[in-house]
Design a protein around this motif. Structure first.
Motif, PDB file in Angstrom:
ATOM      1  N   TYR A 151       0.822  -1.212   0.000  1.00 38.65           N
ATOM      2  CA  TYR A 151       0.000   0.000   0.000  1.00 38.65           C
ATOM      3  C   TYR A 151       0.858   1.265   0.000  1.00 38.65           C
ATOM      4  CZ  TYR A 151      -3.764  -3.085   1.758  1.00 38.65           C
ATOM      5  OH  TYR A 151      -4.682  -4.074   1.941  1.00 38.65           O
ATOM      6  N   GLY A 154       2.178   2.893  -3.174  1.00 38.54           N
ATOM      7  CA  GLY A 154       1.031   3.281  -3.995  1.00 38.54           C
ATOM      8  C   GLY A 154       0.312   4.491  -3.447  1.00 38.54           C
ATOM      9  N   LEU A 155       0.168   4.472  -2.157  1.00 41.54           N
ATOM     10  CA  LEU A 155      -0.510   5.566  -1.463  1.00 41.54           C
ATOM     11  C   LEU A 155       0.197   6.903  -1.721  1.00 41.54           C
ATOM     12  CD1 LEU A 155      -1.262   4.972   2.307  1.00 41.54           C
ATOM     13  CD2 LEU A 155       0.029   6.968   1.591  1.00 41.54           C
ATOM     14  N   GLY A 158      -0.237   7.999  -5.264  1.00 43.02           N
ATOM     15  CA  GLY A 158      -1.540   8.644  -5.432  1.00 43.02           C
ATOM     16  C   GLY A 158      -1.530  10.081  -4.947  1.00 43.02           C
ATOM     17  N   HIS A 175       1.283  13.976   6.969  1.00 42.17           N
ATOM     18  CA  HIS A 175      -0.081  13.440   6.947  1.00 42.17           C
ATOM     19  C   HIS A 175      -0.092  11.967   6.564  1.00 42.17           C
ATOM     20  CE1 HIS A 175      -4.235  12.817   5.423  1.00 42.17           C
ATOM     21  NE2 HIS A 175      -4.556  13.657   6.409  1.00 42.17           N
ATOM     22  N   PHE A 179      -1.246   8.790   8.719  1.00 46.45           N
ATOM     23  CA  PHE A 179      -2.307   7.897   8.237  1.00 46.45           C
ATOM     24  C   PHE A 179      -1.854   6.431   8.290  1.00 46.45           C
ATOM     25  CE2 PHE A 179      -4.418   5.604   4.768  1.00 46.45           C
ATOM     26  CZ  PHE A 179      -5.750   5.853   5.056  1.00 46.45           C
TER      27      PHE A 179
ATOM     28  N   ARG B 120     -10.997  13.055 -13.037  1.00 48.73           N
ATOM     29  CA  ARG B 120     -10.187  12.674 -11.879  1.00 48.73           C
ATOM     30  C   ARG B 120     -10.639  13.456 -10.643  1.00 48.73           C
ATOM     31  NH1 ARG B 120      -5.665  10.859  -9.417  1.00 48.73           N
ATOM     32  NH2 ARG B 120      -4.700  12.423  -8.087  1.00 48.73           N
ATOM     33  N   ASP B 144      -7.024  16.312   6.817  1.00 48.09           N
ATOM     34  CA  ASP B 144      -6.943  16.710   5.397  1.00 48.09           C
ATOM     35  C   ASP B 144      -7.597  15.668   4.500  1.00 48.09           C
ATOM     36  OD1 ASP B 144      -6.297  17.605   2.884  1.00 48.09           O
ATOM     37  OD2 ASP B 144      -4.229  18.120   3.393  1.00 48.09           O
ATOM     38  N   ARG B 146      -8.954  15.811   1.740  1.00 47.21           N
ATOM     39  CA  ARG B 146      -8.555  15.928   0.328  1.00 47.21           C
ATOM     40  C   ARG B 146      -7.384  15.011   0.021  1.00 47.21           C
ATOM     41  NH1 ARG B 146      -8.797  16.419  -4.127  1.00 47.21           N
ATOM     42  NH2 ARG B 146      -8.006  17.881  -5.697  1.00 47.21           N
ATOM     43  N   LEU B 147      -6.415  15.039   0.921  1.00 45.95           N
ATOM     44  CA  LEU B 147      -5.205  14.256   0.747  1.00 45.95           C
ATOM     45  C   LEU B 147      -5.513  12.764   0.920  1.00 45.95           C
ATOM     46  CD1 LEU B 147      -2.388  15.046   0.044  1.00 45.95           C
ATOM     47  CD2 LEU B 147      -1.896  15.428   2.455  1.00 45.95           C
ATOM     48  N   THR B 148      -6.273  12.471   1.928  1.00 45.82           N
ATOM     49  CA  THR B 148      -6.614  11.063   2.178  1.00 45.82           C
ATOM     50  C   THR B 148      -7.347  10.464   0.983  1.00 45.82           C
ATOM     51  OG1 THR B 148      -6.872  11.661   4.495  1.00 45.82           O
ATOM     52  CG2 THR B 148      -7.683   9.491   3.823  1.00 45.82           C
ATOM     53  N   LYS B 150      -6.836  11.041  -1.948  1.00 48.13           N
ATOM     54  CA  LYS B 150      -5.849  10.661  -2.974  1.00 48.13           C
ATOM     55  C   LYS B 150      -5.154   9.354  -2.647  1.00 48.13           C
ATOM     56  CE  LYS B 150      -4.439  15.188  -4.835  1.00 48.13           C
ATOM     57  NZ  LYS B 150      -3.267  16.093  -4.975  1.00 48.13           N
ATOM     58  N   TYR B 151      -5.036   9.053  -1.347  1.00 51.63           N
ATOM     59  CA  TYR B 151      -4.325   7.835  -0.980  1.00 51.63           C
ATOM     60  C   TYR B 151      -5.045   6.587  -1.479  1.00 51.63           C
ATOM     61  CZ  TYR B 151      -2.041  10.803   2.585  1.00 51.63           C
ATOM     62  OH  TYR B 151      -1.376  11.790   3.236  1.00 51.63           O
ATOM     63  N   GLY B 154      -4.525   5.142  -4.967  1.00 48.38           N
ATOM     64  CA  GLY B 154      -3.122   4.785  -5.102  1.00 48.38           C
ATOM     65  C   GLY B 154      -2.782   3.531  -4.329  1.00 48.38           C
ATOM     66  N   LEU B 155      -3.299   3.470  -3.149  1.00 49.99           N
ATOM     67  CA  LEU B 155      -3.071   2.339  -2.267  1.00 49.99           C
ATOM     68  C   LEU B 155      -3.530   1.037  -2.914  1.00 49.99           C
ATOM     69  CD1 LEU B 155      -4.390   2.750   1.359  1.00 49.99           C
ATOM     70  CD2 LEU B 155      -5.089   0.796   0.000  1.00 49.99           C
ATOM     71  N   ARG B 157      -4.025   0.594  -6.108  1.00 50.38           N
ATOM     72  CA  ARG B 157      -3.191   0.370  -7.289  1.00 50.38           C
ATOM     73  C   ARG B 157      -1.935  -0.372  -6.869  1.00 50.38           C
ATOM     74  NH1 ARG B 157       1.007   2.602 -10.177  1.00 50.38           N
ATOM     75  NH2 ARG B 157       0.735   2.658 -12.437  1.00 50.38           N
ATOM     76  N   VAL B 180      -7.726   1.253   5.735  1.00 56.78           N
ATOM     77  CA  VAL B 180      -8.176   2.628   5.510  1.00 56.78           C
ATOM     78  C   VAL B 180      -9.049   3.108   6.665  1.00 56.78           C
ATOM     79  CG1 VAL B 180      -9.698   4.053   4.087  1.00 56.78           C
ATOM     80  CG2 VAL B 180      -8.023   2.549   3.002  1.00 56.78           C
TER      81      VAL B 180
END
Lengths: 188, 188, 188, 188
Positions: A151, A154-155, A158, A175, A179, B120, B144, B146-148, B150-151, B154-155, B157, B180
């Motif tokens: 993860y 990838g995270l 992203g 951040h 997380f 996107r 945040d 917004r940032l999470t 994005k994770y 990606g995670l 992926r 998550v």
DNA sequence: CATGAATGAGTATTCATTCAT
DNA sequence: AATGAATGAATACTCATTCAT
């Protein structure tokens, strides 16, 4: 060293160009010109365009891996600190160089070469080992550290991949680390 | 509808071929043959090879987005259930189709078309909204969202991208969802 | 000179082929084979098929112009002798080379380039100057030498253009020169 | 008549387009659109693109020839007046329509069809006959009226072909007629 | 008669690769 | 070792022509 110097110049030029355009739009003559070498010289150091392409990716990846190994080997750091540091490195990696690179195009089947598999496996194993150490210490809780290890890169990919200019590395690192650690903290 | 049918056939053929080979190894004549249409017909529906390529990616992405919107709009699901469902969809997405696709390479600058940016952005906004709802309900904690947001893609992926054959979707989905939610649960 | 040699070979080959077939039936691969160079080599010297085509026409025209300039500059010749010589050159030009060329196809709008306009203007100016000199000497009478200058190439084109095999250059040259001089002789 | 109307519209459209661009740049789809007919309709009236092209040239030429025949058949005109009138028609012809046409390119071997040979022969014979009549009347002097007949169209082509916008038909007609008559007048 | 969506043969052009210097 | 002029295999794209409607 003359030889290495030239090779480095070529790799630098190629890295720059491949970062801006997809594989099939990068001309070897542009690479040669950017590197200030003759077109034929490229073939003294790389066997083909693909070769050069992967050499660029490989160097990038190798540098990252070396830094991560340094972190993993640091006896002064606890698993959580190691993970935080790794998150930071990955953020920098994706943001700075590979970001464009990846996005613009891993054009070719990232070669099923053992080289690559091993490299990638090393990266994941390294992260996995840290997680396992944390689990063993009772600091983390994770049923499948192998998966969690996947993860993390990838995270960050992203988080950093798009709109790189708008991304604050430090904020993202902090951040994301929080997380990840949170995700590993809970009783699951 | 005759028109759409033909367009669909072309997209299916192209999706299949682009999934197996890198961009520059896919011949338009192969696409035409696979789709059982004339070579010129491709140009009635797509302006160029690049165009076709992005149309394939776009359709894939669009399908995913539609499914995610369905989940986000389901009033019967709490934020955590929504996130779990989304994680499952993303896992399936990356594993099944995009896996090959992505791996082989996003070849070209994913066009700076507003279409793409918006698409996107929609995806991320959708996830972000769920997180915010969870935060508002006291179920999540996140400085945040917004940032999470994005994770999360990606995670998944990262988890599904390589060695897809060895990956158990259900296991990944469960583990990733748990990771998550754990990451969002803690007081940070 | 190696460079010029290769360029010349290409032009010779192209001239030959364009003279036998219309533009769109001449294949660049044929040009390359005839010139005994690689297909890509053509593009080292000419930017496109059109470019090559006009380079052929241009060279032809340029050679003619050079010969005409020689005649015009010859101080030993009176205006009538100069005109006769020019008529002869034009006859040869239209009969031998340009004949086929022109007939088979001035395929593309040539005159956009200043190069071409100037070249043509040079040709006409040269003839016009001779007429004016004749007029000044009282040998010719002409109200509009500019116009007459235009007749002369056209007139020979008309005479030589068709059925070139049946045309006797010497007879045409003599008769045409006589016609032109007659036309300029009278009191008008 | 519906049929003829459509055919005329196609010929008009084609004439216009062929006048502006070389053969291979004129698309049949443009011709169809300009003529406001379907693309397939073209093939109801013409067998191929070449066919259409020559039909355009032919119609143009035919109109001219008809007018010249009228002049040649007019018993009220003396040979010199007939020649003057013919010169005027030719000037108009080259200036108005064929000018562009010719200049832009007779792309294809003006088909060795007997049709064309005969047509061209008719034109020349017509002029030749007038000259011969003038010679018989003692009005002209010419050793080779066949050749002179060829000069006349060429001469006007030369005069009108380039810079058509700057050309004053009347002035050209008068001057050219005078030149021709002068050329035929002298004892040679 | 009329149409225009579909076709695919035909070709200009590109660019990785080579090799004589 | 270094070069870059020369190469030609490889391929996207065009457009005259057809034919089902």
């Amino acid at each position: 060293m003359e030889y290495t110097d030239k090779q480095e110049r070529i790799l630098d030029a190629a890295a720059d160009l491949f970062a801006r355009q997809p594989f099939h739009k990068v001309l070897l003559s542009d690479v040669a010109r950017t590197a200030a070498v003759g077109k034929g010289t490229l073939y003294l150091y790389f066997n083909s365009k693909e070769d050069l392409y992967f050499a660029v990716l490989y160097r990038e990846f190798d540098n990252l891996l070396t830094r991560l190994k340094g972190i993993a080997a640091d006896p002064a750091l606890a698993p959580d600190a190691q993970l935080s540091a790794i998150v930071g490195e990955l953020a920098r990696h994706f943001l700075k160089k590979a970001a464009n690179m990846d996005m613009q195009g891993v054009v070719l089947t990232c070669p099923s070469t053992d080289d690559w598999r091993l490299r990638r496996a090393e990266l994941l194993a390294l992260i996995e080992a840290i997680i396992r150490r944390g689990v063993a210490m009772g600091m983390f809780h994770d049923q499948d550290p192998r998966l969690t290890a996947k993860y993390i890169p990838g995270l960050l990919r992203g988080a950093c991949h798009f709109e790189p200019q708008d991304t604050d590395i430090e904020a993202v690192s902090r951040h994301a680390a929080s997380f990840v650690l949170q995700g590993l903290a809970g009783k699951d």
